[in-house]
Scaffold this motif. Sequence first.
Motif, PDB file in Angstrom:
ATOM      1  N   LEU A 124      11.386  24.028 -42.507  1.00  0.00           N
ATOM      2  CA  LEU A 124      10.754  23.515 -41.478  1.00  0.00           C
ATOM      3  C   LEU A 124      11.315  22.072 -41.109  1.00  0.00           C
ATOM      4  O   LEU A 124      12.031  21.498 -42.036  1.00  0.00           O
ATOM      5  N   TYR A 125      11.066  21.602 -39.694  1.00  0.00           N
ATOM      6  CA  TYR A 125      11.474  20.302 -39.368  1.00  0.00           C
ATOM      7  C   TYR A 125      12.963  20.214 -39.289  1.00  0.00           C
ATOM      8  O   TYR A 125      13.454  18.850 -39.115  1.00  0.00           O
ATOM      9  N   ARG A 126      13.894  21.174 -39.473  1.00  0.00           N
ATOM     10  CA  ARG A 126      15.182  21.180 -39.273  1.00  0.00           C
ATOM     11  C   ARG A 126      15.613  20.599 -37.924  1.00  0.00           C
ATOM     12  O   ARG A 126      15.127  21.225 -36.819  1.00  0.00           O
ATOM     13  N   SER A 127      16.425  19.657 -37.378  1.00  0.00           N
ATOM     14  CA  SER A 127      16.739  19.241 -36.118  1.00  0.00           C
ATOM     15  C   SER A 127      17.462  20.400 -35.382  1.00  0.00           C
ATOM     16  O   SER A 127      18.254  21.172 -35.877  1.00  0.00           O
ATOM     17  N   CYS A 128      17.244  20.531 -34.050  1.00  0.00           N
ATOM     18  CA  CYS A 128      17.798  21.303 -33.066  1.00  0.00           C
ATOM     19  C   CYS A 128      19.058  20.757 -32.588  1.00  0.00           C
ATOM     20  O   CYS A 128      18.799  19.763 -32.176  1.00  0.00           O
ATOM     21  N   SER A 129      20.420  21.281 -32.950  1.00  0.00           N
ATOM     22  CA  SER A 129      21.329  20.724 -32.263  1.00  0.00           C
ATOM     23  C   SER A 129      22.707  21.804 -32.466  1.00  0.00           C
ATOM     24  O   SER A 129      22.340  23.034 -32.907  1.00  0.00           O
ATOM     25  N   GLY A 130      23.821  21.565 -32.085  1.00  0.00           N
ATOM     26  CA  GLY A 130      24.690  22.322 -32.064  1.00  0.00           C
ATOM     27  C   GLY A 130      25.089  22.644 -33.593  1.00  0.00           C
ATOM     28  O   GLY A 130      25.483  23.748 -34.013  1.00  0.00           O
ATOM     29  N   SER A 131      24.931  21.734 -34.431  1.00  0.00           N
ATOM     30  CA  SER A 131      25.187  21.876 -35.910  1.00  0.00           C
ATOM     31  C   SER A 131      23.952  23.025 -36.543  1.00  0.00           C
ATOM     32  O   SER A 131      24.342  23.772 -37.148  1.00  0.00           O
ATOM     33  N   TRP A 132      22.755  22.928 -35.936  1.00  0.00           N
ATOM     34  CA  TRP A 132      21.833  23.931 -36.409  1.00  0.00           C
ATOM     35  C   TRP A 132      22.168  25.182 -36.225  1.00  0.00           C
ATOM     36  O   TRP A 132      21.932  26.270 -36.695  1.00  0.00           O
ATOM     37  N   THR A 133      22.964  25.746 -35.165  1.00  0.00           N
ATOM     38  CA  THR A 133      23.650  26.901 -34.967  1.00  0.00           C
ATOM     39  C   THR A 133      24.584  27.211 -35.963  1.00  0.00           C
ATOM     40  O   THR A 133      25.147  28.556 -35.732  1.00  0.00           O
ATOM     41  N   LYS A 134      25.056  26.566 -36.742  1.00  0.00           N
ATOM     42  CA  LYS A 134      26.071  26.618 -37.400  1.00  0.00           C
ATOM     43  C   LYS A 134      26.107  26.856 -38.883  1.00  0.00           C
ATOM     44  O   LYS A 134      26.877  26.666 -39.752  1.00  0.00           O
ATOM     45  N   GLN A 135      24.770  26.904 -39.413  1.00  0.00           N
ATOM     46  CA  GLN A 135      24.367  27.128 -40.634  1.00  0.00           C
ATOM     47  C   GLN A 135      24.763  28.454 -41.258  1.00  0.00           C
ATOM     48  O   GLN A 135      24.841  29.356 -40.589  1.00  0.00           O
ATOM     49  N   PRO A 136      24.694  28.416 -42.644  1.00  0.00           N
ATOM     50  CA  PRO A 136      25.048  29.983 -43.021  1.00  0.00           C
ATOM     51  C   PRO A 136      23.606  30.923 -42.504  1.00  0.00           C
ATOM     52  O   PRO A 136      22.573  30.536 -42.218  1.00  0.00           O
ATOM     53  N   TYR A 137      24.167  32.128 -42.636  1.00  0.00           N
ATOM     54  CA  TYR A 137      23.317  33.211 -41.951  1.00  0.00           C
ATOM     55  C   TYR A 137      22.114  33.191 -42.639  1.00  0.00           C
ATOM     56  O   TYR A 137      20.901  33.423 -41.984  1.00  0.00           O
ATOM     57  N   ASP A 138      21.987  33.202 -44.052  1.00  0.00           N
ATOM     58  CA  ASP A 138      20.859  33.223 -44.550  1.00  0.00           C
ATOM     59  C   ASP A 138      19.572  31.799 -44.658  1.00  0.00           C
ATOM     60  O   ASP A 138      18.677  31.959 -44.986  1.00  0.00           O
ATOM     61  N   ASN A 139      20.188  31.099 -43.995  1.00  0.00           N
ATOM     62  CA  ASN A 139      19.162  29.992 -43.428  1.00  0.00           C
ATOM     63  C   ASN A 139      18.115  30.555 -42.407  1.00  0.00           C
ATOM     64  O   ASN A 139      17.211  29.535 -41.974  1.00  0.00           O
ATOM     65  N   TYR A 140      18.237  31.580 -41.691  1.00  0.00           N
ATOM     66  CA  TYR A 140      17.406  31.982 -40.781  1.00  0.00           C
ATOM     67  C   TYR A 140      16.837  33.354 -41.129  1.00  0.00           C
ATOM     68  O   TYR A 140      17.471  34.111 -41.763  1.00  0.00           O
ATOM     69  N   TYR A 141      15.761  33.396 -40.386  1.00  0.00           N
ATOM     70  CA  TYR A 141      15.101  34.761 -40.342  1.00  0.00           C
ATOM     71  C   TYR A 141      15.731  35.475 -39.310  1.00  0.00           C
ATOM     72  O   TYR A 141      15.853  34.762 -37.760  1.00  0.00           O
ATOM     73  N   TRP A 142      16.141  36.749 -38.869  1.00  0.00           N
ATOM     74  CA  TRP A 142      16.870  37.344 -37.745  1.00  0.00           C
ATOM     75  C   TRP A 142      15.987  38.620 -37.373  1.00  0.00           C
ATOM     76  O   TRP A 142      15.467  39.249 -38.043  1.00  0.00           O
ATOM     77  N   GLY A 143      16.238  38.372 -35.908  1.00  0.00           N
ATOM     78  CA  GLY A 143      15.687  39.975 -35.308  1.00  0.00           C
ATOM     79  C   GLY A 143      16.830  40.814 -35.348  1.00  0.00           C
ATOM     80  O   GLY A 143      17.817  40.668 -35.520  1.00  0.00           O
ATOM     81  N   GLN A 144      16.514  42.059 -34.756  1.00  0.00           N
ATOM     82  CA  GLN A 144      17.508  43.205 -34.876  1.00  0.00           C
ATOM     83  C   GLN A 144      18.305  42.959 -33.537  1.00  0.00           C
ATOM     84  O   GLN A 144      19.327  43.836 -33.577  1.00  0.00           O
ATOM     85  N   GLY A 145      17.911  42.202 -32.725  1.00  0.00           N
ATOM     86  CA  GLY A 145      18.742  42.080 -31.425  1.00  0.00           C
ATOM     87  C   GLY A 145      18.331  42.897 -30.191  1.00  0.00           C
ATOM     88  O   GLY A 145      17.769  43.718 -30.148  1.00  0.00           O
TER      89      GLY A 145
END
Length: 131
Positions: free
Chosen positions: A103-124
């Motif tokens: 929670l509370y991690r900032s939204c930025s270009g850097s946010w999109t470059k985190q390791p894959y496992d830092n997110y919950y993903w949908g199927q697309g």
Amino acid sequence: QVQVVESGGDLVQAGGSLRLSCTASGGTFDVYTMGWFRQAPGKEREGVSCIISRSFFTAYYADSVKGRFTISRDNAKNTLYLQMNNLKPEDTAMYFCAVDRILYRSCSGSWTKQPYDNYYWGQGTQVTVSS
């Protein structure tokens, strides 16, 4: 258990519009950054946009979509949207919704470059833009 489900992908002509939706369940996500990624065949997944509810819904956009895509969220519905206008053939890709695990991690270009496992993903959801 957190589940993320995208919808709204379709085949559209260049210059057309689509609206993608992403609904997260299994928690409350208003203090988590959410975003959209896309992956075209033979290419790496790239961050498209993200948004966080703090700071008046701060948003980030990749240069390739600025001025054409708009991200928004409805926290009451745990739903994220991506309005895509003036679509181009190069926008063709599988689009994925991602929810931050922290929670509370900032939204930025850097946010999109985190390791894959830092997110919950949908199927697309597939977006195809014909020329």
